[in-house]
Design a protein around this motif. Structure first.
Motif, short mmCIF file in Angstrom:
data_model
loop_
_atom_site.label_atom_id
_atom_site.label_comp_id
_atom_site.label_asym_id
_atom_site.label_seq_id
_atom_site.Cartn_x
_atom_site.Cartn_y
_atom_site.Cartn_z
N ASP A 95 51.88 -70.15 -71.91
CA ASP A 95 51.79 -68.91 -71.39
C ASP A 95 52.34 -67.91 -71.86
O ASP A 95 51.57 -66.53 -72.18
CB ASP A 95 51.81 -69.47 -70.20
CG ASP A 95 51.22 -70.24 -68.67
OD1 ASP A 95 49.94 -69.98 -69.21
OD2 ASP A 95 51.32 -70.27 -67.79
N GLN A 97 53.53 -67.82 -74.72
CA GLN A 97 52.71 -67.88 -75.97
C GLN A 97 51.55 -66.50 -76.43
O GLN A 97 52.25 -65.36 -77.13
CB GLN A 97 52.15 -68.71 -77.16
CG GLN A 97 52.85 -69.75 -77.88
CD GLN A 97 51.64 -70.37 -77.97
OE1 GLN A 97 50.93 -71.16 -77.42
NE2 GLN A 97 52.84 -71.81 -79.95
N VAL A 98 50.47 -66.48 -75.41
CA VAL A 98 49.60 -65.46 -75.03
C VAL A 98 51.00 -63.77 -75.11
O VAL A 98 50.32 -62.96 -75.54
CB VAL A 98 48.79 -65.50 -74.40
CG1 VAL A 98 47.96 -64.56 -74.05
CG2 VAL A 98 47.88 -66.78 -75.04
N LYS A 102 50.99 -60.53 -77.41
CA LYS A 102 50.13 -59.20 -77.16
C LYS A 102 51.41 -58.13 -77.00
O LYS A 102 51.87 -57.30 -77.12
CB LYS A 102 49.43 -59.72 -75.44
CG LYS A 102 49.38 -58.03 -74.99
CD LYS A 102 48.82 -57.80 -73.27
CE LYS A 102 48.56 -56.98 -72.51
NZ LYS A 102 48.02 -57.37 -71.56
#
Length: 126
Positions: A95, A97-98, A102
Protein backbone atom coordinates in the motif's frame (compact mmCIF):
# COMPACT_ATOMS: atom_id res chain seq x y z
CA UNK A 1 -20.87 3.33 20.89
CA UNK A 2 -18.90 4.33 17.82
CA UNK A 3 -21.46 2.90 15.40
CA UNK A 4 -23.97 5.66 16.07
CA UNK A 5 -21.36 8.17 14.89
CA UNK A 6 -20.62 6.44 11.58
CA UNK A 7 -21.39 8.75 8.71
CA UNK A 8 -21.50 7.60 5.13
CA UNK A 9 -20.78 10.09 2.35
CA UNK A 10 -23.14 8.99 -0.40
CA UNK A 11 -21.55 11.55 -2.75
CA UNK A 12 -18.06 10.13 -2.33
CA UNK A 13 -16.29 8.23 -5.08
CA UNK A 14 -15.22 5.74 -2.40
CA UNK A 15 -17.46 2.67 -2.15
CA UNK A 16 -19.77 2.64 0.87
CA UNK A 17 -18.43 -0.70 2.13
CA UNK A 18 -14.89 0.74 2.05
CA UNK A 19 -16.02 3.82 3.97
CA UNK A 20 -17.57 1.55 6.60
CA UNK A 21 -14.48 -0.68 6.74
CA UNK A 22 -12.22 2.35 7.17
CA UNK A 23 -14.34 3.79 9.97
CA UNK A 24 -14.27 0.48 11.86
CA UNK A 25 -10.48 0.33 11.48
CA UNK A 26 -10.18 3.92 12.73
CA UNK A 27 -12.46 3.02 15.64
CA UNK A 28 -10.06 0.24 16.61
CA UNK A 29 -6.99 2.44 16.22
CA UNK A 30 -8.51 5.14 18.42
CA UNK A 31 -9.65 2.61 21.08
CA UNK A 32 -13.34 3.27 20.48
CA UNK A 33 -13.61 -0.39 19.48
CA UNK A 34 -11.59 -2.97 21.40
CA UNK A 35 -10.33 -6.42 20.52
CA UNK A 36 -13.00 -8.90 21.57
CA UNK A 37 -15.87 -6.45 21.01
CA UNK A 38 -18.85 -7.86 19.13
CA UNK A 39 -20.00 -5.69 16.24
CA UNK A 40 -23.71 -5.10 15.62
CA UNK A 41 -25.40 -7.66 13.40
CA UNK A 42 -25.45 -6.91 9.70
CA UNK A 43 -29.15 -6.06 9.92
CA UNK A 44 -28.69 -3.81 12.99
CA UNK A 45 -25.77 -1.84 11.54
CA UNK A 46 -27.48 -1.42 8.17
CA UNK A 47 -30.52 -0.01 9.96
CA UNK A 48 -28.42 2.28 12.18
CA UNK A 49 -26.62 3.97 9.31
CA UNK A 50 -29.26 3.61 6.61
CA UNK A 51 -27.50 1.38 4.12
CA UNK A 52 -28.16 -2.00 2.49
CA UNK A 53 -27.43 -5.15 4.51
CA UNK A 54 -25.34 -6.53 1.64
CA UNK A 55 -23.06 -3.49 1.91
CA UNK A 56 -22.45 -4.12 5.63
CA UNK A 57 -21.90 -7.81 4.91
CA UNK A 58 -19.29 -6.91 2.28
CA UNK A 59 -17.47 -4.60 4.72
CA UNK A 60 -17.49 -7.36 7.36
CA UNK A 61 -16.19 -9.86 4.79
CA UNK A 62 -13.30 -7.58 3.84
CA UNK A 63 -12.42 -7.07 7.52
CA UNK A 64 -12.50 -10.85 8.02
CA UNK A 65 -10.18 -11.38 5.03
CA UNK A 66 -7.83 -8.75 6.44
CA UNK A 67 -7.68 -10.56 9.79
CA UNK A 68 -9.44 -7.83 11.74
CA UNK A 69 -12.55 -9.73 12.72
CA UNK A 70 -13.76 -13.26 13.06
CA UNK A 71 -17.21 -14.78 12.98
CA UNK A 72 -18.48 -16.43 16.15
CA UNK A 73 -21.68 -18.49 16.03
CA UNK A 74 -22.97 -17.03 19.27
CA UNK A 75 -21.61 -13.47 19.19
CA UNK A 76 -21.53 -12.74 15.45
CA UNK A 77 -18.74 -10.54 14.08
CA UNK A 78 -16.04 -10.06 16.74
CA UNK A 79 -12.94 -7.87 16.56
CA UNK A 80 -10.03 -10.29 16.44
CA UNK A 81 -6.75 -8.73 15.42
CA UNK A 82 -4.66 -11.11 13.34
CA UNK A 83 -1.39 -11.98 15.02
CA UNK A 84 0.36 -12.50 11.68
CA UNK A 85 2.52 -9.37 11.68
CA UNK A 86 4.63 -10.43 8.71
CA UNK A 87 1.59 -10.60 6.47
CA UNK A 88 0.36 -7.25 7.77
CA UNK A 89 3.75 -5.64 7.18
CA UNK A 90 3.92 -6.94 3.61
CA UNK A 91 0.42 -5.68 2.91
CA UNK A 92 1.38 -2.28 4.36
CA UNK A 93 4.52 -2.21 2.20
CA UNK A 94 2.45 -2.76 -0.94
CA UNK A 95 0.00 0.00 0.00
CA UNK A 96 2.79 2.42 0.90
CA UNK A 97 4.69 1.85 -2.34
CA UNK A 98 1.89 3.37 -4.37
CA UNK A 99 1.21 6.20 -1.89
CA UNK A 100 4.89 7.11 -1.67
CA UNK A 101 5.33 6.99 -5.45
CA UNK A 102 2.38 9.39 -5.78
CA UNK A 103 3.92 11.71 -3.15
CA UNK A 104 7.26 11.57 -5.00
CA UNK A 105 5.53 12.56 -8.25
CA UNK A 106 3.99 15.55 -6.44
CA UNK A 107 7.41 16.63 -5.10
CA UNK A 108 6.49 15.97 -1.48
CA UNK A 109 9.68 15.68 0.54
CA UNK A 110 10.61 12.68 2.69
CA UNK A 111 10.68 14.84 5.82
CA UNK A 112 7.12 16.03 5.17
CA UNK A 113 5.94 12.45 4.75
CA UNK A 114 7.67 11.29 7.93
CA UNK A 115 6.19 14.19 9.89
CA UNK A 116 2.73 13.38 8.56
CA UNK A 117 3.13 9.68 9.42
CA UNK A 118 4.21 10.56 12.97
CA UNK A 119 1.27 12.93 13.45
CA UNK A 120 -1.24 10.35 12.26
CA UNK A 121 0.35 7.44 14.13
CA UNK A 122 0.58 9.44 17.37
CA UNK A 123 -3.13 10.17 17.18
CA UNK A 124 -3.84 6.45 17.73
CA UNK A 125 -3.51 4.60 20.98
CA UNK A 126 -0.08 3.55 22.14
Amino acid sequence: MVFESIRIDFNSDEAIYIQLRNQIILGIATSQIQEGDALPSVRQLAGMIGINMHTVNKAYSVLKQEGILSMDRRRGAVIQIDADRLYALEELREDLQVLLAKAFCKNIKKEEILQLVEEIYDSYRE
